[in-house]
Design a protein around this motif. Sequence first.
Motif, mmCIF file in Angstrom:
data_model
loop_
_atom_site.group_PDB
_atom_site.id
_atom_site.type_symbol
_atom_site.label_atom_id
_atom_site.label_comp_id
_atom_site.label_asym_id
_atom_site.label_seq_id
_atom_site.Cartn_x
_atom_site.Cartn_y
_atom_site.Cartn_z
ATOM 1 N N ASP A 175 0.624 -1.164 0.109
ATOM 2 C CA ASP A 175 -0.095 0.048 -0.005
ATOM 3 C C ASP A 175 0.803 1.374 -0.165
ATOM 4 O OD1 ASP A 175 -1.934 1.886 0.299
ATOM 5 O OD2 ASP A 175 -2.655 1.422 2.343
ATOM 6 N N ILE A 176 1.261 1.521 -1.172
ATOM 7 C CA ILE A 176 2.112 2.860 -1.299
ATOM 8 C C ILE A 176 1.402 4.042 -0.951
ATOM 9 C CG2 ILE A 176 3.760 3.889 -2.815
ATOM 10 C CD1 ILE A 176 4.511 1.105 -2.407
ATOM 11 N N ALA A 177 -0.064 4.240 -1.728
ATOM 12 C CA ALA A 177 -0.786 5.216 -1.626
ATOM 13 C C ALA A 177 -0.990 5.934 -0.214
ATOM 14 C CB ALA A 177 -2.085 4.938 -2.021
ATOM 15 N N HIS A 178 -0.915 4.956 0.776
ATOM 16 C CA HIS A 178 -1.228 5.578 2.171
ATOM 17 C C HIS A 178 -0.095 5.545 3.183
ATOM 18 C CE1 HIS A 178 -5.139 4.099 0.625
ATOM 19 N NE2 HIS A 178 -5.509 5.318 1.058
ATOM 20 N N SER A 179 1.051 5.352 2.493
ATOM 21 C CA SER A 179 2.292 5.226 3.241
ATOM 22 C C SER A 179 3.333 6.369 3.403
ATOM 23 C CB SER A 179 3.072 3.808 2.624
ATOM 24 O OG SER A 179 4.199 3.674 3.573
#
Length: 317
Positions: A175-179
């Motif tokens: 989960d790159i988007a929320h990291s």
Amino acid sequence: MSAKQTNPKHCLSIEGLKKTDVLALFQQANQFLAASGELVPLISPLTPPPLHGVVVATIFLEPSTRTQYSFELAATYLGAHVLHFNLQSSSNETKQETIVDTLHNLEAMGVRCFVIRHNTPHAVEKLAELVRPDTAVVNGGDGIHAHPTQALLDTYTLWRRNPDFSQYRVAIVGDIAHSRVARSQMQALSLLGVPDVRVIAPPHLLPEDIGKYNVTCYDNLESGLDNANVVIALRLQKERMSPALLAQMGDFHQTFGITAQTLRFASPDAVIMHPGPVNYGVEITSDVGKGPHSLILQQVTNGVALRMALLAQLVKS
Ligand code: CP
């Protein structure tokens, strides 16, 4: 340590850091680790302890295990007095005091270093503008924006294995988007000269602005892990996902889980990293996360040493 910030008393993001400063910090951190890789403390090997007489407050407005206790131990080992701010029993929660007023009141009691975690991106930068000029501020993670000390301890862990960053092929999976961790890692790996950084995620877990980072994107493990010698798994941050996104998550483990099977795409000597907390059986299986190639707990130990070096530097600036 100066990041995007120009004030050397703060560590707010990886942006604006110089490679030479980061490498000097790594050298400083090494004095707190024994040859075995264990921490040297309980008592700082430096005399007098660098933070003797300094009061450090940790203010975590989101949950934390690793970052908060790591900073509290780092400060304690350096001789500081540590104040552990408890939101539930503070005047913020029940009496509507603002965090800014809390910082000013704690400064009035003598606190000269704050480690702050906040759920709003860039909030810690804004708070850092409102403290006394002799107060240090460290970003312990601000929403999805940045987690600079996690990226520093991760790259420190790699540097201790092989300081030639040009030899790393790093795959960040999940989960790159929320990291905030992934964002800071992508910046730190680029700063230190890692030539090959990949992110592996379904399109809905990539940030819209992924193009601004020096990375290659993959939507499958077979291509993305190909010959990677560092695999960093990330947790699905469901607490930050919208109901619509949650509904389209599907079976993440089936497609993107790091397992003994999927690791066969990577280099045979690939090391496994994860910033924690780990959800075993989702982003990574426990045999891999706790296996011989895993650096996960070494990251945690190294984090204390790295944070000791950082606190010592910020407070003396
Ligand atoms: N890696 C990390 O930030 O963990 P915590 O949320 O437990 O601090």
